[in-house]
Design a protein around this motif. Sequence first.
Motif, PDB file in Angstrom:
ATOM      1  N   VAL A   1      -1.999   7.068  -8.446  1.00  0.00           N
ATOM      2  CA  VAL A   1      -3.147   7.562  -7.661  1.00  0.00           C
ATOM      3  C   VAL A   1      -2.718   8.511  -6.532  1.00  0.00           C
ATOM      4  O   VAL A   1      -3.549   9.256  -6.013  1.00  0.00           O
ATOM      5  N   LEU A   2      -1.439   8.452  -6.138  1.00  0.00           N
ATOM      6  CA  LEU A   2      -1.011   9.287  -5.012  1.00  0.00           C
ATOM      7  C   LEU A   2      -0.116  10.449  -5.414  1.00  0.00           C
ATOM      8  O   LEU A   2       0.308  11.247  -4.572  1.00  0.00           O
ATOM      9  N   SER A   3       0.161  10.592  -6.709  1.00  0.00           N
ATOM     10  CA  SER A   3       1.168  11.582  -7.122  1.00  0.00           C
ATOM     11  C   SER A   3       0.769  13.006  -6.743  1.00  0.00           C
ATOM     12  O   SER A   3       1.563  13.754  -6.156  1.00  0.00           O
TER      13      SER A   3
ATOM     14  N   LEU B   1       0.857  -1.195   0.000  1.00  0.00           N
ATOM     15  CA  LEU B   1       0.000   0.000   0.000  1.00  0.00           C
ATOM     16  C   LEU B   1       0.895   1.247   0.000  1.00  0.00           C
ATOM     17  O   LEU B   1       0.930   2.022   0.950  1.00  0.00           O
ATOM     18  N   ALA B   2       1.614   1.439  -1.080  1.00  0.00           N
ATOM     19  CA  ALA B   2       2.571   2.552  -1.200  1.00  0.00           C
ATOM     20  C   ALA B   2       3.122   2.507  -2.623  1.00  0.00           C
ATOM     21  O   ALA B   2       3.077   1.451  -3.271  1.00  0.00           O
ATOM     22  N   VAL B   3       3.650   3.639  -3.051  1.00  0.00           N
ATOM     23  CA  VAL B   3       4.356   3.596  -4.338  1.00  0.00           C
ATOM     24  C   VAL B   3       5.765   3.040  -4.121  1.00  0.00           C
ATOM     25  O   VAL B   3       6.308   2.330  -4.953  1.00  0.00           O
ATOM     26  N   GLY B   4       6.351   3.353  -2.959  1.00  0.00           N
ATOM     27  CA  GLY B   4       7.680   2.836  -2.631  1.00  0.00           C
ATOM     28  C   GLY B   4       7.593   1.358  -2.259  1.00  0.00           C
ATOM     29  O   GLY B   4       6.564   0.894  -1.763  1.00  0.00           O
ATOM     30  N   PHE B   5       8.688   0.641  -2.516  1.00  0.00           N
ATOM     31  CA  PHE B   5       8.658  -0.795  -2.177  1.00  0.00           C
ATOM     32  C   PHE B   5      10.015  -1.251  -1.640  1.00  0.00           C
ATOM     33  O   PHE B   5      10.424  -2.389  -1.806  1.00  0.00           O
TER      34      PHE B   5
ATOM     35  N   PRO C   1       4.673  13.247  10.332  1.00  0.00           N
ATOM     36  CA  PRO C   1       4.729  11.782  10.517  1.00  0.00           C
ATOM     37  C   PRO C   1       4.403  10.977   9.256  1.00  0.00           C
ATOM     38  O   PRO C   1       3.424  10.222   9.237  1.00  0.00           O
ATOM     39  N   HIS C   2       5.195  11.117   8.222  1.00  0.00           N
ATOM     40  CA  HIS C   2       5.062  10.348   6.976  1.00  0.00           C
ATOM     41  C   HIS C   2       3.612  10.360   6.466  1.00  0.00           C
ATOM     42  O   HIS C   2       2.965   9.310   6.376  1.00  0.00           O
ATOM     43  N   ILE C   3       3.147  11.545   6.105  1.00  0.00           N
ATOM     44  CA  ILE C   3       1.747  11.682   5.659  1.00  0.00           C
ATOM     45  C   ILE C   3       1.639  12.128   4.200  1.00  0.00           C
ATOM     46  O   ILE C   3       0.617  12.675   3.786  1.00  0.00           O
ATOM     47  N   GLY C   4       2.709  11.890   3.434  1.00  0.00           N
ATOM     48  CA  GLY C   4       2.731  12.362   2.046  1.00  0.00           C
ATOM     49  C   GLY C   4       1.458  12.082   1.258  1.00  0.00           C
ATOM     50  O   GLY C   4       0.901  12.965   0.612  1.00  0.00           O
ATOM     51  N   SER C   5       0.994  10.855   1.300  1.00  0.00           N
ATOM     52  CA  SER C   5      -0.170  10.493   0.485  1.00  0.00           C
ATOM     53  C   SER C   5      -1.454  10.435   1.315  1.00  0.00           C
ATOM     54  O   SER C   5      -2.474   9.914   0.862  1.00  0.00           O
ATOM     55  N   ALA C   6      -1.399  11.000   2.522  1.00  0.00           N
ATOM     56  CA  ALA C   6      -2.523  10.797   3.448  1.00  0.00           C
ATOM     57  C   ALA C   6      -3.678  11.790   3.264  1.00  0.00           C
ATOM     58  O   ALA C   6      -3.926  12.635   4.116  1.00  0.00           O
TER      59      ALA C   6
ATOM     60  N   SER D   1      10.512  11.537   0.652  1.00  0.00           N
ATOM     61  CA  SER D   1      10.714  10.251  -0.016  1.00  0.00           C
ATOM     62  C   SER D   1      10.948   9.126   0.998  1.00  0.00           C
ATOM     63  O   SER D   1       9.993   8.492   1.451  1.00  0.00           O
ATOM     64  N   ARG D   2      12.201   8.921   1.369  1.00  0.00           N
ATOM     65  CA  ARG D   2      12.516   7.921   2.390  1.00  0.00           C
ATOM     66  C   ARG D   2      13.647   8.459   3.266  1.00  0.00           C
ATOM     67  O   ARG D   2      14.619   9.046   2.766  1.00  0.00           O
ATOM     68  N   GLY D   3      13.540   8.219   4.571  1.00  0.00           N
ATOM     69  CA  GLY D   3      14.517   8.729   5.518  1.00  0.00           C
ATOM     70  C   GLY D   3      15.918   8.194   5.305  1.00  0.00           C
ATOM     71  O   GLY D   3      16.907   8.886   5.565  1.00  0.00           O
TER      72      GLY D   3
END
Length: 322
Positions: free
Chosen positions: A101-103, A76-80, A286-291, A238-240
């Motif tokens: 869908v989250l861009s 459930l993310a674009v990152g993997f 708190p990592h809410i980019g696509s929230a 992106s990622r920490g």
Amino acid sequence: MSKPFVFVTRQVPEVSLTALKEMAEVEVWPEKETPVPREILLKKAEKAVGLYTMLTDSIDEELLNRAANLKVIANLAVGFDNIDVDMASEKGIAVCNTPEVLSDTTADLTFALLMATSRRIVEAAQYIKEGKWNNWAPLLLAGTDIHHKTIGILGMGRIGSAVAKRATGFEMEILYHNRSHNEKAEKELGATFVSFDELIERSDYVVCLAPMTDDTKDLFTYDVFEKMKRSAIFINASRGGIVVEEDLIKALKEEKIAGAGLDVFRQEPITTDHPLLSLSNVVALPHIGSASIETRLAMAALASRNIVNVIKGDRPEAIVNG
Ligand code: DGY
């Protein structure tokens, strides 16, 4: 014939599971925020045909070796970067994600973070709540401008392009660095491809949107921050793991850069005693980019469809190793 077993590692919107439940035995880990304990995940993986995972679940060699029936992992993310994709590929397991869908939503948040950091919005809101506002003053909580400045985007993919599009509204100069040229962004958004060094040296806003890979892990070190303008603001959505946090802290303390807006951290969640939170020029989220509700529903539906597709023997809509 018994239905294939699918394990969902967190509570997700119920509506997104309707079609999946018609064809599979679906078990959902009944927690909203707490990840499924590793031992339980390993046990479930042993019988699962499908795993519907979160970026907090480590889908590594140990798990994949135990998952004899597994055919699909839908993140459930674009990152993997939480999934050992090479190993999954070797075992013929489809790895799926939720791109597109989250861009726009992630770009909105990235730009909001940039604005909040540059115009000191969080600090200002806190200031007023704490009753510190005594009077108007010429330089009270003065930040730095966004319009007509230079934005440097690392990672000009779908989200990077959506951030660049927003930057055009602020009449910013857009620089980018990417694995390859993005001709569409150059043509339609006036973005200019530059080397990584030029990007960090020339940008007023350095925005990290690159995926975490072996090439980008630990990319932002003290040396990199030192090469930035002293007035530069660093944004990471992106990622920490792309940032060496001690180096960022040092650079901020020594005023090598002016501030940082961070939606992601090396170890999530961070605790209130994390040194980054003690710095007034840091805005941390708190990592809410696509929230957004709309986007999380769309992501959940796509993750579910990815599993349905694989079980049906069709090509999933969003596969990263196929
Ligand atoms: C992603 O999709 O990879 C984001 O980090 C989750 O919001």
